[in-house]
Design a protein around this motif. Structure first.
Motif, PDB file in Angstrom:
ATOM      1  N   THR A  23       0.855  -1.208   0.000  1.00 23.27           N
ATOM      2  CA  THR A  23       0.000   0.000   0.000  1.00 23.27           C
ATOM      3  C   THR A  23       0.880   1.244   0.000  1.00 23.27           C
ATOM      4  OG1 THR A  23      -1.939  -0.999   1.000  1.00 23.27           O
ATOM      5  CG2 THR A  23      -1.801   1.392   1.118  1.00 23.27           C
ATOM      6  N   TRP A  33       1.424  -9.558   3.432  1.00 26.34           N
ATOM      7  CA  TRP A  33       0.763  -8.919   2.288  1.00 26.34           C
ATOM      8  C   TRP A  33       1.516  -9.361   1.013  1.00 26.34           C
ATOM      9  CZ3 TRP A  33      -0.887  -7.244   6.830  1.00 26.34           C
ATOM     10  CH2 TRP A  33      -1.969  -6.367   6.948  1.00 26.34           C
ATOM     11  N   ASN A  56      -2.963 -11.637   3.438  1.00 25.63           N
ATOM     12  CA  ASN A  56      -3.890 -10.520   3.457  1.00 25.63           C
ATOM     13  C   ASN A  56      -4.619 -10.324   2.124  1.00 25.63           C
ATOM     14  OD1 ASN A  56      -4.816  -7.972   4.901  1.00 25.63           O
ATOM     15  ND2 ASN A  56      -4.040  -7.116   2.986  1.00 25.63           N
ATOM     16  N   TRP A 102     -12.169  -9.033   2.135  1.00 22.58           N
ATOM     17  CA  TRP A 102     -13.165  -8.004   2.445  1.00 22.58           C
ATOM     18  C   TRP A 102     -14.400  -8.037   1.554  1.00 22.58           C
ATOM     19  CZ3 TRP A 102     -14.253  -4.876  -1.633  1.00 22.58           C
ATOM     20  CH2 TRP A 102     -13.271  -4.747  -2.630  1.00 22.58           C
ATOM     21  N   VAL A 129     -13.330  -5.642   7.080  1.00 20.25           N
ATOM     22  CA  VAL A 129     -14.339  -4.641   6.725  1.00 20.25           C
ATOM     23  C   VAL A 129     -15.766  -5.132   6.990  1.00 20.25           C
ATOM     24  CG1 VAL A 129     -14.995  -2.908   5.006  1.00 20.25           C
ATOM     25  CG2 VAL A 129     -12.734  -3.934   4.885  1.00 20.25           C
ATOM     26  N   GLU A 131      -9.157  -6.719   9.987  1.00 23.29           N
ATOM     27  CA  GLU A 131      -8.843  -5.367   9.494  1.00 23.29           C
ATOM     28  C   GLU A 131     -10.131  -4.618   9.186  1.00 23.29           C
ATOM     29  OE1 GLU A 131      -5.771  -4.709   6.362  1.00 23.29           O
ATOM     30  OE2 GLU A 131      -7.196  -3.217   5.618  1.00 23.29           O
ATOM     31  N   HIS A 186     -11.771  -0.474   8.805  1.00 26.63           N
ATOM     32  CA  HIS A 186     -11.333   0.873   8.427  1.00 26.63           C
ATOM     33  C   HIS A 186     -12.308   1.887   8.977  1.00 26.63           C
ATOM     34  CE1 HIS A 186      -9.887  -1.237   4.510  1.00 26.63           C
ATOM     35  NE2 HIS A 186      -9.061  -1.463   5.512  1.00 26.63           N
ATOM     36  N   TRP A 226      -7.087  -0.557  10.654  1.00 27.47           N
ATOM     37  CA  TRP A 226      -5.923  -0.181   9.861  1.00 27.47           C
ATOM     38  C   TRP A 226      -5.842   1.340   9.865  1.00 27.47           C
ATOM     39  CZ3 TRP A 226      -4.975   2.429   5.149  1.00 27.47           C
ATOM     40  CH2 TRP A 226      -3.697   2.231   4.612  1.00 27.47           C
ATOM     41  N   TRP A 285       1.850  -7.056  -3.164  1.00 31.60           N
ATOM     42  CA  TRP A 285       0.414  -7.017  -2.816  1.00 31.60           C
ATOM     43  C   TRP A 285      -0.315  -6.047  -3.740  1.00 31.60           C
ATOM     44  CZ3 TRP A 285      -3.085  -3.389  -0.825  1.00 31.60           C
ATOM     45  CH2 TRP A 285      -4.307  -3.933  -0.398  1.00 31.60           C
ATOM     46  N   TYR A 295      -3.750   0.441  -5.621  1.00 29.01           N
ATOM     47  CA  TYR A 295      -4.267   0.008  -6.924  1.00 29.01           C
ATOM     48  C   TYR A 295      -3.281   0.256  -8.056  1.00 29.01           C
ATOM     49  CZ  TYR A 295      -8.416  -0.631  -4.318  1.00 29.01           C
ATOM     50  OH  TYR A 295      -9.289  -1.069  -3.380  1.00 29.01           O
ATOM     51  N   LYS A 324     -10.851   4.230  -4.985  1.00 25.24           N
ATOM     52  CA  LYS A 324     -11.160   3.050  -4.203  1.00 25.24           C
ATOM     53  C   LYS A 324     -12.515   2.492  -4.609  1.00 25.24           C
ATOM     54  CE  LYS A 324     -11.103   1.621   0.359  1.00 25.24           C
ATOM     55  NZ  LYS A 324     -10.527   1.493   1.649  1.00 25.24           N
ATOM     56  N   ALA A 325     -12.572   1.199  -4.816  1.00 21.37           N
ATOM     57  CA  ALA A 325     -13.808   0.568  -5.275  1.00 21.37           C
ATOM     58  C   ALA A 325     -14.631   0.004  -4.125  1.00 21.37           C
ATOM     59  CB  ALA A 325     -13.486  -0.519  -6.291  1.00 21.37           C
ATOM     60  N   LEU A 326     -14.595   0.684  -2.998  1.00 22.54           N
ATOM     61  CA  LEU A 326     -15.296   0.163  -1.816  1.00 22.54           C
ATOM     62  C   LEU A 326     -16.756   0.609  -1.792  1.00 22.54           C
ATOM     63  CD1 LEU A 326     -15.365  -1.116   1.042  1.00 22.54           C
ATOM     64  CD2 LEU A 326     -14.417   0.990   1.920  1.00 22.54           C
TER      65      LEU A 326
HETATM   66  C1  147 Z   1      -6.821  -2.809   2.731  1.00 19.02           C
HETATM   67  C2  147 Z   1      -5.384  -3.274   2.930  1.00 19.02           C
HETATM   68  O1  147 Z   1      -5.301  -4.477   3.620  1.00 19.02           O
HETATM   69  C3  147 Z   1      -4.525  -2.232   3.604  1.00 19.02           C
HETATM   70  O2  147 Z   1      -3.169  -2.614   3.509  1.00 19.02           O
HETATM   71  C4  147 Z   1      -4.748  -0.889   2.964  1.00 19.02           C
HETATM   72  O3  147 Z   1      -4.382  -0.962   1.610  1.00 19.02           O
HETATM   73  C5  147 Z   1      -6.201  -0.520   3.051  1.00 19.02           C
HETATM   74  C6  147 Z   1      -6.484   0.799   2.367  1.00 19.02           C
HETATM   75  O4  147 Z   1      -7.858   1.062   2.294  1.00 19.02           O
HETATM   76  O5  147 Z   1      -6.981  -1.481   2.385  1.00 19.02           O
HETATM   77  O6  147 Z   1      -7.350  -3.491   1.645  1.00 19.02           O
HETATM   78  C7  147 Z   1      -8.622  -3.215   1.226  1.00 19.02           C
HETATM   79  C8  147 Z   1      -8.842  -2.826  -0.068  1.00 19.02           C
HETATM   80  C9  147 Z   1     -10.118  -2.570  -0.510  1.00 19.02           C
HETATM   81  C10 147 Z   1     -11.172  -2.716   0.350  1.00 19.02           C
HETATM   82  C11 147 Z   1     -10.959  -3.121   1.645  1.00 19.02           C
HETATM   83  C12 147 Z   1      -9.675  -3.376   2.086  1.00 19.02           C
HETATM   84  N1  147 Z   1     -12.454  -2.467  -0.103  1.00 19.02           N
HETATM   85  O7  147 Z   1     -12.650  -1.946  -1.243  1.00 19.02           O
HETATM   86  O8  147 Z   1     -13.429  -2.717   0.656  1.00 19.02           O
END
Ligand code: 147
Length: 629
Positions: free
Chosen positions: A79, A121, A163, A195, A223, A249, A251, A282, A496, A541, A570-572
């Motif tokens: 990351t 990772w 991870n 996640w 998550v 993990e 967030h 995290w 990673w 990414y 971020k595609a969350l």
């Molecule tokens: C996590 C990673 O494990 C961390 O190292 C760090 O990169 C963090 C940053 O947001 O994200 O990985 C994820 C990546 C995407 C999602 C969740 C965790 N997601 O889109 O829900």
């Protein structure tokens, strides 16, 4: 003298029975790593370096977290950056590289009860011939654990498979077996730390696959707060098998007090909604440059000014404190003591193995005051409850205590506040006086690496460089005429994050007109150089920098290149369709490298030292090789 609760909000009564039993509490805490998150922390002067660690890890002082999950360094980007592996190659072994050992030791020194967890990772390319799920990876983990045990006298409580890179049933079985046969039977295995919304699917297969069920001690995922849930069926199976669910993990990307209260909400809801009995966020300390991703928002302490000793404690830290200073691993979630609050918010009750108990309450979604009543019965301390509160205005402040009257406790909860109530004592809002003011990165900066007379003592890393991809270590010059910094990873890693080429950064993105130079030594077939005006390093990414690059190849080809990272949203957020759209946009976004000019230089070859310099003056950029433009 408390305000009357709004008549429209029904009061909640919790019946707390000391003998009610409940799931074991496995701790709340933080992730360190998942990005080279402590790279600038390690360079802090004392006493500030000790203070920052105290704020996170010292019991009853600051965040006072009860569990820590670290990244097992693997040379590849994870990351924000990369951390050096204990085995760059299959034959290599060195337990002095990097700073993760040091973080673990410092954290555990402060709190011997701290529960430790780890996973990889990235990994070096030799592992499994580039395929992580392999016996190599199991052996690689065991080697790391042996270093932890023999050199640092530390034991992990648990370990993950990897991870967020899918799952492998064979690997989980292989790793369990390899741990058992190497004296690590006591290290619990959790899986599979993903996640996405299929993250718990493997649990169904554990019903029929007995050896999988025997191998996985803990059902783990990422998550859960604001992410996809742990289905009731998964929770029921976990209970039936006596296996905990862990959130390895989560967030909380918020600012200020909102971050504080959201951390408490996250921990409370992880248990109430998902049955998770451990949760780590995290990440802990922001020891990274601001051009690295996630430099600030999720952290409890920002520590990226090692040259001045300045650091910033964020409100988030006191969110952890509301749990960390009122509970310990091995307590239990007292049955009947945890619930959503009718007027908005949540409450969790934790009980010690003795008679002590604590309640952790947040009213983030409440709009009006509401009342909470406790009815205490049997084998619970009748002591006065201390009360600590955080609001937008003031964080982690002790209030008047409440003495139970005939086993009844009543209190009014104001909206948008966090409360910890407890029969335990000794909590404090730990602070340090006279934190130095921030100063700019010291210029002119000049480094020959000769000051690092014992590179091992520095984890082989000089001050202020932050490796983004692969590892740059302090070592002897190939011509033995002193020291240099050398890229020591021999082949592509199992990174990673999608990576670019090995690089390390240093300095400030506010610099505009300046010169940067380095003496460069290339191996046959190599190219390398210096970059400047770098204003971002990319994200998980695609870890491609944005900046200007003067590159020299060993055959004398020299180019000035503008490097532009891709879009990395971020595609969350959103549903599957929206997420797919964001990913497609990321993939399609313009990026990459554009060559601004190339020259062919004579008298350049491998295994020679040449000085590369970039000079920035307004809109003019000059590249110089051996001082010739
Ligand atoms: C996590 C990673 O494990 C961390 O190292 C760090 O990169 C963090 C940053 O947001 O994200 O990985 C994820 C990546 C995407 C999602 C969740 C965790 N997601 O889109 O829900």
């Amino acid at each position: 003298a408390q305000p009357n609760p709004s008549p429209t909000t029904p009061p909640l009564t919790l019946e707390l029975r000391g003998d009610a039993g409940g799931k074991r509490f496995d701790g709340i805490g933080v992730v360190n790593g998942g990005g080279a998150t402590s790279v600038l922390l390690k360079d802090y002067p004392e006493p500030q370096r000790q203070q920052i660690l105290d704020l996170l890890y010292k019991p009853k002082f600051g965040a006072s977290v009860s569990t820590l999950l670290v990244e097992i360094p693997g040379d590849g980007n994870s990351t924000q950056g990369s951390m050096p592996s204990h085995m760059h190659t299959r034959q290599d072994l060195n337990y002095s590289r990097g700073y993760t050992w040091w973080v673990l030791r410092e954290a555990k020194k402060r709190n011997p009860a701290l529960s430790l967890d780890a996973t990889a990772w990235s990994a070096p390319g030799w592992v499994g011939g580039g395929n992580f799920w392999s016996q190599d990876a199991a052996g690689y983990y065991v080697k790391w654990l042996q270093g932890l045990r023999t050199v640092y006298r530390l034991e992990l409580d648990a370990i993950g498979c990897r991870n967020e890179k899918g799952k492998s049933y064979d690997f989980a079985k292989q790793l369990r077996q390899t741990l058992n046969t190497n004296g690590f039977a006591g290290v619990k295995l959790h899986a599979f730390d993903n996640w996405d919304n299929t993250k718990f699917d493997f649990v169904r297969d554990m019903r029929t696959d007995e050896s999988l069920r025997q191998s996985i001690d803990i059902i783990s995922a990422h998550v859960l707060y604001d992410g996809s849930p742990a289905p009731p069926e998964v929770q029921a199976l976990a209970t039936e098998w006596g296996k905990p669910i862990w959130n390895t993990e989560d967030h909380v990307y918020k600012k200020g007090f909102d971050c504080l209260i959201s951390i408490v909400e996250c921990f409370n809801r992880n248990f109430i909604d998902h049955g998770a009995t451990k949760c780590v966020n995290w990440y802990d300390i922001g020891g990274v440059y601001p051009i690295e991703p996630y430099a600030e928002d999720p952290v409890a302490v920002v520590a990226r000014w090692p040259w001045s000793g300045h650091y910033q404690v964020r409100e988030a830290l006191w969110g952890y404190a509301h749990y960390g200073q009122f509970s310990a691993v091995g307590w239990q979630y007292l049955r009947g003591g945890s619930a959503a609050l009718p007027g908005g918010g949540s409450v969790v009750t934790l009980k010690s193995p003795g008679k002590d108990y604590s309640l952790i309450i947040e009213t983030k979604k409440a709009r009006a005051p509401q009342q909470l009543r406790l009815q205490l019965q049997g084998a619970l301390s009748t002591k006065e409850l201390c009360v600590w509160r955080s609001t937008e205005q003031e964080q982690f402040v002790q209030q008047a205590g409440i003495k139970p009257v005939n086993g009844i406790v009543t209190l009014t909860l104001e909206p948008n506040a966090v409360y910890s109530l407890s029969t335990t004592r000794g909590q404090q809002k730990g602070t340090f006086a006279a934190i130095p003011a921030p100063t700019a990165f010291p210029l002119p900066y000049y480094e020959t690496f000769e000051q690092y007379t014992n590179p091992q003592q520095w984890g082989y890393l000089p001050r202020y460089t932050a490796d983004i991809i692969d590892a740059f270590e302090l070592t002897d010059r190939p011509d033995k005429k002193g020291r240099c910094l050398r890229q020591v990873v021999p082949e592509s890693t199992i990174s990673w994050a999608p990576d670019w080429r090995p690089y390390s950064i240093l300095g400030e993105d506010s610099w505009q007109d300046y010169e940067v130079s380095a003496e460069l030594y290339l191996n046959p077939g190599d190219a390398g150089g210096v970059m400047g005006r770098v204003n971002h390093v990319g994200t998980g990414y695609g870890i491609i920098p944005k900046g200007y690059y003067l590159q020299l190849a060993d055959d004398g080809r020299c180019s000035l290149v503008v490097v532009r990272g891709k879009q990395e949203k971020k595609a969350l957020i959103g549903d599957a369709e929206q997420q797919a759209l964001i990913r497609a946009q990321n993939d399609a976004s313009e990026g990459g490298e554009k060559v601004l000019g190339t020259v062919q230089l004579s008298a350049i070859g491998p295994q020679q030292w040449h000085r590369l310099k970039l000079r920035f003056e307004g809109t003019t950029i000059t590249g110089l090789v051996d001082d010739k433009p």
